[in-house]
Design a protein around this motif. Structure first.
Motif, short mmCIF file in Angstrom:
data_model
loop_
_atom_site.label_atom_id
_atom_site.label_comp_id
_atom_site.label_asym_id
_atom_site.label_seq_id
_atom_site.Cartn_x
_atom_site.Cartn_y
_atom_site.Cartn_z
N ALA A 88 -55.23 44.51 -33.44
CA ALA A 88 -56.08 45.66 -33.13
C ALA A 88 -55.41 46.68 -32.22
N THR A 89 -54.37 46.29 -31.48
CA THR A 89 -53.86 47.19 -30.44
C THR A 89 -52.38 47.57 -30.56
N VAL A 90 -51.63 46.88 -31.40
CA VAL A 90 -50.18 47.14 -31.46
C VAL A 90 -49.88 48.00 -32.68
N PRO A 91 -49.20 49.14 -32.47
CA PRO A 91 -48.95 50.08 -33.57
C PRO A 91 -47.82 49.63 -34.51
N ILE A 92 -48.20 48.74 -35.41
CA ILE A 92 -47.29 48.25 -36.45
C ILE A 92 -48.06 48.34 -37.77
N TRP A 93 -47.41 48.94 -38.78
CA TRP A 93 -48.04 49.13 -40.07
C TRP A 93 -47.20 48.44 -41.14
N LYS A 94 -47.84 48.10 -42.26
CA LYS A 94 -47.12 47.38 -43.30
C LYS A 94 -47.29 48.04 -44.66
N LYS A 95 -46.20 48.03 -45.40
CA LYS A 95 -46.18 48.51 -46.78
C LYS A 95 -45.85 47.32 -47.67
N GLU A 96 -46.79 46.97 -48.54
CA GLU A 96 -46.63 45.81 -49.42
C GLU A 96 -45.94 46.22 -50.72
N HIS A 97 -44.96 45.40 -51.14
CA HIS A 97 -44.18 45.68 -52.35
C HIS A 97 -44.43 44.60 -53.38
N TRP A 98 -44.51 44.99 -54.64
CA TRP A 98 -44.64 44.09 -55.77
C TRP A 98 -43.84 44.70 -56.92
N PRO A 99 -43.63 43.95 -58.01
CA PRO A 99 -42.77 44.46 -59.09
C PRO A 99 -43.18 45.82 -59.64
N GLY A 100 -44.46 46.15 -59.61
CA GLY A 100 -44.91 47.43 -60.18
C GLY A 100 -45.03 48.57 -59.19
N GLY A 101 -44.70 48.35 -57.92
CA GLY A 101 -44.83 49.44 -56.97
C GLY A 101 -44.97 48.97 -55.54
N ALA A 102 -45.55 49.85 -54.74
CA ALA A 102 -45.74 49.55 -53.31
C ALA A 102 -46.85 50.43 -52.78
N THR A 103 -47.51 49.93 -51.74
CA THR A 103 -48.55 50.73 -51.09
C THR A 103 -48.69 50.29 -49.64
N TRP A 104 -49.10 51.22 -48.80
CA TRP A 104 -49.42 50.86 -47.42
C TRP A 104 -50.67 50.00 -47.45
N ALA A 105 -50.73 49.00 -46.62
CA ALA A 105 -51.84 48.04 -46.62
C ALA A 105 -53.17 48.76 -46.51
N ARG A 106 -54.09 48.33 -47.34
CA ARG A 106 -55.42 48.95 -47.36
C ARG A 106 -56.33 48.42 -46.26
N ALA A 107 -56.00 47.29 -45.68
CA ALA A 107 -56.86 46.67 -44.67
C ALA A 107 -56.44 47.06 -43.26
N THR A 108 -55.97 48.28 -43.10
CA THR A 108 -55.54 48.72 -41.77
C THR A 108 -56.74 49.15 -40.95
N GLN A 109 -56.53 49.26 -39.67
CA GLN A 109 -57.59 49.67 -38.75
C GLN A 109 -56.99 50.59 -37.71
N PRO A 110 -57.83 51.39 -37.05
CA PRO A 110 -57.29 52.25 -35.99
C PRO A 110 -56.75 51.42 -34.84
N ILE A 111 -55.73 51.93 -34.19
CA ILE A 111 -55.14 51.26 -33.03
C ILE A 111 -55.94 51.63 -31.79
N THR A 112 -56.23 50.65 -30.96
CA THR A 112 -56.96 50.89 -29.72
C THR A 112 -56.18 50.25 -28.57
N ASP A 113 -56.63 50.46 -27.35
CA ASP A 113 -55.97 49.86 -26.19
C ASP A 113 -56.58 48.50 -25.87
N VAL A 114 -55.78 47.63 -25.29
CA VAL A 114 -56.24 46.30 -24.91
C VAL A 114 -57.43 46.41 -23.97
N ASP A 115 -57.37 47.31 -23.00
CA ASP A 115 -58.47 47.46 -22.04
C ASP A 115 -59.76 47.89 -22.73
N ASP A 116 -59.68 48.69 -23.79
CA ASP A 116 -60.88 49.11 -24.51
C ASP A 116 -61.52 47.91 -25.20
N LEU A 117 -60.73 47.02 -25.74
CA LEU A 117 -61.29 45.81 -26.35
C LEU A 117 -61.96 44.95 -25.32
#
Length: 163
Positions: A127-156
């Motif tokens: 929830a708090t660390v700004p790391i994103w993932k792009k998934e690759h498969w034989p027919g293409g690639a896409t940025w992960a659809r299950a992403t969420q906004p990044i927040t601060d630890v203190d806000d959580l």
């Protein structure tokens, strides 16, 4: 980038090298701790609506990752003051099928706090660390659809969110 040496009893890292779950588990082991919990997030062959995933490209805002991982470790210690050691590692770059992309390991005197702290560690990292993932498969690639906004630890922490 390599996994730098640990700082005191917290070892946080962002690396393009393979994560060694055994090393993390061995490092958190302490004489006064009867519980070790390790979580390893592994690249699987499918994702939301996608099959035959071959690898993931992780992209991190590297200047923010280590400070935020440090904040998570500090938050874990505030919540569970008896924790022994903490590992919070994440991969950057290409991670292949079956490889660990993230490792959270903790030691504690008892299993309850070790399980709770490890679960809080991975949930807060996602929830708090700004790391994103792009998934690759034989027919293409896409940025992960299950992403969420990044927040601060203190806000959580103030919202009472731990999952």
């Amino acid at each position: 980038m390599t996994i730098d040496a640990p700082h005191a009893d917290d070892w946080v890292a962002l690396t393009d090298e393979v994560l060694d779950v055994g090393l993390a588990t061995d490092w958190v082991t302490r004489p006064g701790c009867g519980a070790i919990v390790a979580f390893s997030g592994v690249v699987r062959d499918h994702a939301d609506g996608t099959v035959d995933v071959t690898h993931i490209d992780y992209e991190a805002w590297s200047e923010q990752v280590l400070p935020r991982l440090g904040d998570i470790a500090a938050d874990m210690r505030r919540r569970w003051p008896d924790l022994g050691r903490i590992v919070l590692w994440h991969r950057d770059g290409v991670v292949h099928l079956g490889e660990s992309s993230v490792v959270v390991a903790v030691s504690a005197p008892h299993r309850g706090e070790a399980f709770d702290a490890a679960e809080h560690g991975i949930d807060t990292l996602k929830a708090t660390v700004p790391i994103w993932k792009k998934e690759h498969w034989p027919g293409g690639a896409t940025w992960a659809r299950a992403t969420q906004p990044i927040t601060d630890v203190d806000d959580l922490a103030t919202d009472g969110v731990t999952r």
